[in-house]
Design a protein around this motif. Structure first.
Motif, PDB file in Angstrom:
ATOM      1  N   MET A 279       0.843  -1.207   0.000  1.00  0.00           N
ATOM      2  CA  MET A 279       0.000   0.000   0.000  1.00  0.00           C
ATOM      3  C   MET A 279       0.877   1.256   0.000  1.00  0.00           C
ATOM      4  O   MET A 279       0.629   2.221  -0.729  1.00  0.00           O
ATOM      5  N   LEU A 280       1.912   1.206   0.819  1.00  0.00           N
ATOM      6  CA  LEU A 280       2.834   2.335   0.915  1.00  0.00           C
ATOM      7  C   LEU A 280       3.475   2.617  -0.443  1.00  0.00           C
ATOM      8  O   LEU A 280       3.535   3.761  -0.915  1.00  0.00           O
ATOM      9  N   LEU A 281       3.952   1.549  -1.106  1.00  0.00           N
ATOM     10  CA  LEU A 281       4.609   1.729  -2.404  1.00  0.00           C
ATOM     11  C   LEU A 281       3.634   2.234  -3.462  1.00  0.00           C
ATOM     12  O   LEU A 281       3.980   3.106  -4.267  1.00  0.00           O
ATOM     13  N   ALA A 282       2.427   1.693  -3.459  1.00  0.00           N
ATOM     14  CA  ALA A 282       1.449   2.139  -4.468  1.00  0.00           C
ATOM     15  C   ALA A 282       1.201   3.629  -4.306  1.00  0.00           C
ATOM     16  O   ALA A 282       1.210   4.395  -5.282  1.00  0.00           O
ATOM     17  N   GLU A 283       1.004   4.042  -3.059  1.00  0.00           N
ATOM     18  CA  GLU A 283       0.709   5.451  -2.796  1.00  0.00           C
ATOM     19  C   GLU A 283       1.905   6.337  -3.173  1.00  0.00           C
ATOM     20  O   GLU A 283       1.750   7.372  -3.820  1.00  0.00           O
ATOM     21  N   TYR A 284       3.093   5.888  -2.783  1.00  0.00           N
ATOM     22  CA  TYR A 284       4.290   6.691  -3.048  1.00  0.00           C
ATOM     23  C   TYR A 284       4.622   6.710  -4.547  1.00  0.00           C
ATOM     24  O   TYR A 284       4.835   7.771  -5.146  1.00  0.00           O
ATOM     25  N   CYS A 285       4.645   5.514  -5.151  1.00  0.00           N
ATOM     26  CA  CYS A 285       5.158   5.406  -6.522  1.00  0.00           C
ATOM     27  C   CYS A 285       4.230   6.060  -7.533  1.00  0.00           C
ATOM     28  O   CYS A 285       4.690   6.651  -8.509  1.00  0.00           O
ATOM     29  N   THR A 286       2.924   5.961  -7.315  1.00  0.00           N
ATOM     30  CA  THR A 286       1.995   6.524  -8.289  1.00  0.00           C
ATOM     31  C   THR A 286       2.309   7.999  -8.514  1.00  0.00           C
ATOM     32  O   THR A 286       2.271   8.480  -9.636  1.00  0.00           O
ATOM     33  N   ARG A 287       2.679   8.702  -7.446  1.00  0.00           N
ATOM     34  CA  ARG A 287       2.947  10.146  -7.606  1.00  0.00           C
ATOM     35  C   ARG A 287       4.423  10.470  -7.811  1.00  0.00           C
ATOM     36  O   ARG A 287       4.747  11.469  -8.437  1.00  0.00           O
ATOM     37  N   ASN A 288       5.319   9.633  -7.267  1.00  0.00           N
ATOM     38  CA  ASN A 288       6.720  10.091  -7.148  1.00  0.00           C
ATOM     39  C   ASN A 288       7.777   9.258  -7.857  1.00  0.00           C
ATOM     40  O   ASN A 288       8.922   9.686  -7.944  1.00  0.00           O
ATOM     41  N   PHE A 289       7.433   8.046  -8.311  1.00  0.00           N
ATOM     42  CA  PHE A 289       8.468   7.128  -8.807  1.00  0.00           C
ATOM     43  C   PHE A 289       9.302   7.768  -9.913  1.00  0.00           C
ATOM     44  O   PHE A 289      10.534   7.730  -9.891  1.00  0.00           O
ATOM     45  N   SER A 290       8.608   8.398 -10.880  1.00  0.00           N
ATOM     46  CA  SER A 290       9.340   8.877 -12.056  1.00  0.00           C
ATOM     47  C   SER A 290      10.210  10.090 -11.722  1.00  0.00           C
ATOM     48  O   SER A 290      11.124  10.421 -12.470  1.00  0.00           O
ATOM     49  N   LYS A 291       9.973  10.729 -10.601  1.00  0.00           N
ATOM     50  CA  LYS A 291      10.842  11.838 -10.183  1.00  0.00           C
ATOM     51  C   LYS A 291      11.982  11.301  -9.289  1.00  0.00           C
ATOM     52  O   LYS A 291      13.114  11.758  -9.373  1.00  0.00           O
ATOM     53  N   HIS A 292      11.635  10.334  -8.472  1.00  0.00           N
ATOM     54  CA  HIS A 292      12.614   9.812  -7.512  1.00  0.00           C
ATOM     55  C   HIS A 292      13.773   9.078  -8.206  1.00  0.00           C
ATOM     56  O   HIS A 292      14.941   9.268  -7.852  1.00  0.00           O
ATOM     57  N   VAL A 293      13.458   8.230  -9.188  1.00  0.00           N
ATOM     58  CA  VAL A 293      14.484   7.346  -9.756  1.00  0.00           C
ATOM     59  C   VAL A 293      15.626   8.124 -10.436  1.00  0.00           C
ATOM     60  O   VAL A 293      16.801   7.794 -10.205  1.00  0.00           O
ATOM     61  N   PRO A 294      15.353   9.170 -11.227  1.00  0.00           N
ATOM     62  CA  PRO A 294      16.492   9.907 -11.803  1.00  0.00           C
ATOM     63  C   PRO A 294      17.404  10.514 -10.739  1.00  0.00           C
ATOM     64  O   PRO A 294      18.634  10.543 -10.911  1.00  0.00           O
ATOM     65  N   GLU A 295      16.841  10.960  -9.627  1.00  0.00           N
ATOM     66  CA  GLU A 295      17.683  11.512  -8.540  1.00  0.00           C
ATOM     67  C   GLU A 295      18.570  10.418  -7.956  1.00  0.00           C
ATOM     68  O   GLU A 295      19.749  10.628  -7.675  1.00  0.00           O
ATOM     69  N   LEU A 296      17.968   9.241  -7.769  1.00  0.00           N
ATOM     70  CA  LEU A 296      18.735   8.107  -7.242  1.00  0.00           C
ATOM     71  C   LEU A 296      19.870   7.744  -8.197  1.00  0.00           C
ATOM     72  O   LEU A 296      21.015   7.542  -7.777  1.00  0.00           O
ATOM     73  N   ARG A 297      19.537   7.677  -9.492  1.00  0.00           N
ATOM     74  CA  ARG A 297      20.553   7.343 -10.503  1.00  0.00           C
ATOM     75  C   ARG A 297      21.733   8.303 -10.435  1.00  0.00           C
ATOM     76  O   ARG A 297      22.886   7.880 -10.479  1.00  0.00           O
ATOM     77  N   ARG A 298      21.443   9.611 -10.335  1.00  0.00           N
ATOM     78  CA  ARG A 298      22.531  10.602 -10.305  1.00  0.00           C
ATOM     79  C   ARG A 298      23.432  10.373  -9.093  1.00  0.00           C
ATOM     80  O   ARG A 298      24.656  10.432  -9.186  1.00  0.00           O
ATOM     81  N   ALA A 299      22.801  10.096  -7.934  1.00  0.00           N
ATOM     82  CA  ALA A 299      23.586   9.880  -6.709  1.00  0.00           C
ATOM     83  C   ALA A 299      24.445   8.621  -6.838  1.00  0.00           C
ATOM     84  O   ALA A 299      25.617   8.604  -6.426  1.00  0.00           O
ATOM     85  N   LEU A 300      23.877   7.571  -7.434  1.00  0.00           N
ATOM     86  CA  LEU A 300      24.629   6.318  -7.580  1.00  0.00           C
ATOM     87  C   LEU A 300      25.789   6.499  -8.554  1.00  0.00           C
ATOM     88  O   LEU A 300      26.902   6.012  -8.326  1.00  0.00           O
TER      89      LEU A 300
END
Ligand SMILES: Cc1ncc(COP(=O)(O)O)c(C=O)c1O
Length: 404
Positions: A279-300
């Motif tokens: 439930m947590l992931l569905a709620e978070y990812c629906t709004r934020n996944f596509s913004k979060h992942v590029p930030e993670l990629r840059r940090a990695l």
């Protein structure tokens, strides 16, 4: 007089794996495992998502499977339908997906559906340790296919399948991590994916595609999933939220046609994987996944640079590695003659944990001098200091000094 402690040993089931070691905590410089970057964990977003989903739907937790049946929380499966289409080119419905307790649970379900002692599985020669261990534990034979800079070599796959045919062996599947492979971080190009599909179909062998790092290519681009490219089915797909959001949430998923899904569900006897995480992931990812992942990629990507710079600074040409196209691991070769199983013990004694190559390969000879370094969970300073400490151990105990 105290009575002797109860002895369980004579009652243990036969064929158990070796006993686990007691957890002693992580060492100072930990380059092992598939952990993520703690600073990139989207904590505020997860807290807000937990609050909103629990206020809205929390009472569903009173029902096994949150009233969405054995395949898991439907909104997360629906998020995946859109995500898999957009990123991997996969066309599926929420009914083709089962949510699991991490993708390792997915591996177990697929293996339990297909494998028994004596079966054969084709794998990339350097391969995810936990998958190798699972195949060994079941008593399956693994046929390793060498990789080059573009992942699994199709000439070698073709030869191996022909050889199996000559021996009248039909492999149960080709288990592959084609997009940011573990441990080599290679990405299999489209043409090779096509060749793999053709070879697999010609030999009547399914493909088991493990795609858990596919969101972590530096460019954000990836070839379509093999699952998406197959016109005749025959591919089972497993993915995970461990590498993009958080491994400790333990949420993975399998995409499979109903004739396989229905068999897996019959084996999934846990009354549902943890629904709060779903439930947590569905709620978070629906709004934020596509913004979060590029930030993670840059940090990695930045941490990878620090790791490669540190290796060059302390080892020079004494280590070899390819510049990975994404992910969280660097697969490193030390000079011939260094046994990284021995290096593991010496380095650990100095507070540096590495993954020795032999545990990440079915070719023990070729992987003897290799090691896998995870760069995601350590800070830049820890990476720098940890590699300096590793270089010191290599110099003192294995005679490996910096080469120009
Ligand atoms: C190739 C591969 N598959 C599956 C997994 C399992 O991930 P999880 O069970 O956390 O989803 C990992 C974890 O490192 C992995 O590297």
């Amino acid at each position: 007089m105290s009575s002797p402690a109860f002895d369980f040993t004579p009652l243990l089931a036969p064929g158990l794996p070796s006993a686990a070691m007691r957890w002693k905590g992580r060492v100072k410089f930990d380059f092992t495992g598939g952990n993520n970057d703690p600073d990139r964990l989207p904590l505020d977003g997860l807290i807000a998502a937990a609050e909103s989903v629990l206020r809205r739907e929390g009472r569903k937790l009173a029902i096994y499977g949150v009233d969405d049946g054995p395949q898991g929380y439907r909104r997360l499966r629906e998020f995946l339908v859109g995500k898999l289409k957009a990123d991997a080119g996969i066309t599926c419905t929420a009914d083709d997906i089962v949510l699991t307790s991490g993708s390792n649970h997915g591996l177990d379900l697929v293996n339990a559906t297909f494998l028994t002692r004596g079966d054969t599985v084709v794998v990339e020669e350097d391969c995810y340790q936990s998958a190798i261990n699972r195949f060994n534990r079941i008593g399956a034979t693994t046929v390793g296919i060498p990789l080059d800079k573009d992942g699994m070599r199709m000439d070698a796959l073709s030869n191996a399948l022909d050889e199996l045919k000559r021996k009248a062996i039909r492999a149960k599947y080709i288990y592959t991590i084609p997009t940011v492979q573990n441990p080599t971080a290679t990405v299999l190009p489209v043409e090779r994916r096509q060749q793999m599909l053709m070879l697999a179909q010609a030999h009547g062998v399914p493909i088991f595609e493990d795609d858990c790092y596919a969101d972590l290519t530096w460019s954000g681009e990836r070839p379509p999933a093999i699952f998406a490219m197959s016109e005749r089915g025959g591919v089972i797909y497993v993915g995970s939220f461990s590498k993009t959001v958080a491994p400790a949430l333990r949420v993975g998923y399998v995409v499979a046609p109903w004739d396989v899904m229905s068999r897996m569900l019959a084996l999934k006897t846990d009354a549902g994987s943890g629904a709060l995480e779903q439930m947590l992931l569905a709620e978070y990812c629906t709004r934020n996944f596509s913004k979060h992942v590029p930030e993670l990629r840059r940090a990695l990507r930045a941490k990878l640079e620090t790791l490669m710079d540190s290796l060059r600074e302390h080892f020079g040409a004494a280590v070899q590695f390819d510049n990975p196209k994404g992910g969280i691991f660097l697969w490193v070769a030390l000079p011939e003659g260094v046994d990284t199983m021995k290096l593991y013990d010496s380095a650990l004694a100095k507070g540096v944990a590495i993954n020795p190559g032999q545990q990440w390969s079915v070719n023990k000879e070729h992987s003897r001098n290799r090691l896998r370094l995870c760069f995601a969970s350590s800070s830049h300073e820890e990476i720098h200091e940890g590699i300096a400490a590793l270089a010191e151990v290599c110099r003192r105990e294995f005679g490996v000094s910096k080469r120009l």
